[in-house]
Every structure is written in C-alpha cells, then in structure tokens.
Design an enzyme around this catalytic site. Structure first.
Site, PDB file in Angstrom:
ATOM      1  N   SER A  82       0.951  -1.195  -0.081  1.00 51.91           N
ATOM      2  CA  SER A  82       0.132   0.083   0.063  1.00 51.91           C
ATOM      3  C   SER A  82       0.832   1.319   0.063  1.00 51.91           C
ATOM      4  CB  SER A  82      -0.949  -0.061   1.258  1.00 51.91           C
ATOM      5  OG  SER A  82      -2.032   0.967   1.117  1.00 51.91           O
ATOM      6  N   GLU A  88     -13.239   8.143 -10.736  1.00 54.10           N
ATOM      7  CA  GLU A  88     -13.650   8.896 -11.952  1.00 54.10           C
ATOM      8  C   GLU A  88     -12.748   9.347 -12.829  1.00 54.10           C
ATOM      9  OE1 GLU A  88     -13.951  13.356  -9.894  1.00 54.10           O
ATOM     10  OE2 GLU A  88     -15.220  11.962  -8.664  1.00 54.10           O
ATOM     11  N   HIS A 105      -3.784  -0.611  -4.327  1.00 55.86           N
ATOM     12  CA  HIS A 105      -5.426  -0.771  -4.152  1.00 55.86           C
ATOM     13  C   HIS A 105      -5.993  -0.321  -5.569  1.00 55.86           C
ATOM     14  CE1 HIS A 105      -5.038  -1.206   0.040  1.00 55.86           C
ATOM     15  NE2 HIS A 105      -4.220  -0.131   0.206  1.00 55.86           N
TER      16      HIS A 105
END
Length: 304
Positions: free
Chosen positions: A154, A172, A196
């Site tokens: 991460s 988006e 992720h």
C-alpha cells in the site's frame, strides 16, 4: 519493540543459502529484490505474497517498518502472526514518531544484520518525510545494496518510486490538477506506483500521473497482488493484476493547456495488463513474453 529467537535447525541450510546469495550480490554489486504489494495481501490463507517474502529472507531477520501509520498499534502483531507461521521467527518493529527519532541508536540497531525490511501501509508521505535523508533511510539502502530484501505494501509500495503519487480522486475521470505527487525514496526509477488499484478505481489518476511524467511507466497494483522486481524486470504474483501505463508514444495531451477542472485527454497511450506469472522488462518497456515489438506495431497498423 523487537522480537527475536534462534533459527530452527530445519531452516539453517536455507539461512546459509540466503547469506551466500547476499554475499554474492554484494560482490557483484547487485542490489536485493523488491517486493511491491498493492495492499490487502492475504495474511491467513495461502499467503502467496508473504510466503515469497519469507522465502527470500531465508531465515534472516525481518524488520517491519510501521512508519507510514500515525497510529501503528496492531500492525506489527498482525504481521508477526502471519510470518511466524511461515517460519520467520526473527522479527523486529521499527517506528519513528518524527525525524528526531531517526537519530536514536536503538532504532538504528534494529536494522543491524537485517535480511530485509517490510514497509507497512498508511500514509506514504509519512515515510518519505520522516525518514527521507536520515540515518534510517541510509541503513535501509545499505541493506538493499548488499543484497537484502525490501518489501512494501500500500503506502509502502508507493514510496518506493522516485516520483510518488500522494493523493488524487479515485473512481472517476481525471481532472487536470487533481493529482498530487512528491519525491519518494527512489528505490525504483522510471516508475510511478499506485496501489489498491482496481478495487478503488484508480485508473484516472494513474493516467493523470503519466500525463505529467510520460517518461515514467505508471504501475497500478491490485490488492493481494505484488510485483517482484530485480535486475530491471518484475514478475507478478498474487490473485489480481498489475497494470502498466506507458506514455512514451503519446501523440497528444492537454495536461499543460487545459483548465484545472477539465478532464484529461491523451492519445495513443499503451496499456499492458499482467497477471500472476507474467514478467515485464522495465528497461525495454515491454512484457518479457513479447518476442518482437515490430510485430505488435504491425498489428496496430492492420486494417480489417
């Protein structure tokens, strides 16, 4: 905090092989491997990724660096349980609250003789800002340069690149000016790493990062997925995919002209999607299995 115990006899030969490998890497000037994880790695099932970390350690000490977290309680214990079951019994936790603590001899002592360092998740800017250009970072680099393993998940994955993605809208289309970047630790060059990836819909912001830096490959890593990087190549392991965005051949981008709220436009972007077992040659900017880039370009020119 530190945990330590003697190495079981059953692991002694493996440990000797690991030491020999590190000595050989040091002799030849070869750096150790990097295991760069997209987050959410399996800690209770098959643990494919953590098992690879354990294998690369060969019984040596692993330092879990929880620097990325503002509240690190519980991070070390979770990894301790997972790694002990995989035979990694020599474990230590490294946490610094601020840069002043990087001068603490007891912190530096944790890294002495370590076979690897594992950066946990949290905030990648905490890692770069708190240990960047400090004795702790220098010790980590020394471990890597003498052939030791560095791993990060991460936030610990994003910080490995020279140009680091800090934040940007997920899920988006990318708006000009919406992504924020900063210098990372620079353990890998010519790559910008996001994590992720599919789970949080981060395609837009990675395209934006590549539009800003077309000479660098954009690397998006899914959860429970990792790339094992060494000698300018990486192999994918885990249950998801790694996405490689290549902007070297882009013929148009509005990144410099558009208003901040306008959506990004970019032509002729190349995208590779890799799954477990696939390998990628970073120097050639191509999957290793593709024998002839000319044939790939010929396919693009074919009119049906």
């Amino acid at each position: 905090m530190a945990r330590a115990s003697s190495i079981p006899i059953s692991q002694a030969h493996q440990y000797e092989e690991s030491v020999e490998t590190m000595v050989e890497r040091t002799r030849t000037g070869s750096k150790g491997p990097l295991i760069i994880i997209g987050g959410g790695e399996d800690k209770e099932g098959e643990r494919v990724i953590l098992r690879e970390v354990a294998r690369r350690l060969g019984g040596g000490r692993l330092v879990i660096a929880t620097v990325a977290s503002h509240e690190p309680e519980g991070y070390f214990e979770a990894y301790e349980r997972a790694f002990v079951d995989l035979g990694v019994t020599d474990l230590a936790e490294l946490y610094v609250k601020d840069r002043a603590e990087t001068l603490d001899p007891s912190k530096l002592d944790l890294l002495d003789g370590a076979a690897g360092v594992f950066f946990s998740g949290g905030d990648q800017l905490r890692i770069s800002s708190q240990i960047g250009d400090t004795p702790v970072e220098q010790r980590v680099r020394e471990i890597h340069e003498r052939g030791g393993l560095l791993a990060g998940t991460s936030a610990g994955a994003s910080v490995m690149s020279e140009t680091m993605l800090v934040k940007g809208t997920s899920g988006e289309s990318y708006r000009i000016g919406d992504v924020h970047m900063a210098p990372g630790l620079g353990l890998v060059r010519n790559m910008i790493i996001d994590q992720h990836f599919a789970e949080r819909g981060r395609f837009g912001r990675l395209f934006g990062a590549v539009a800003h830096n077309p000479r660098e490959l954009g690397i998006g890593i899914d959860e429970d997925t990792a790339l094992v990087f060494e000698d300018e190549r990486f192999e994918v392991i885990g249950s998801g995919c790694v996405y490689v965005v290549d902007g070297a051949g882009v013929t148009h981008s509005n990144i410099a002209e558009a208003e901040p709220e306008r959506s990004l436009s970019m032509y002729d972007v190349r995208l590779h999607v890799l799954s477990a077992g696939d390998t990628f040659d970073v120097a050639k900017r191509r999957p290793a299995e593709v024998p002839d880039v000319g044939k790939s370009h010929a396919i693009e020119r074919t009119v049906i």
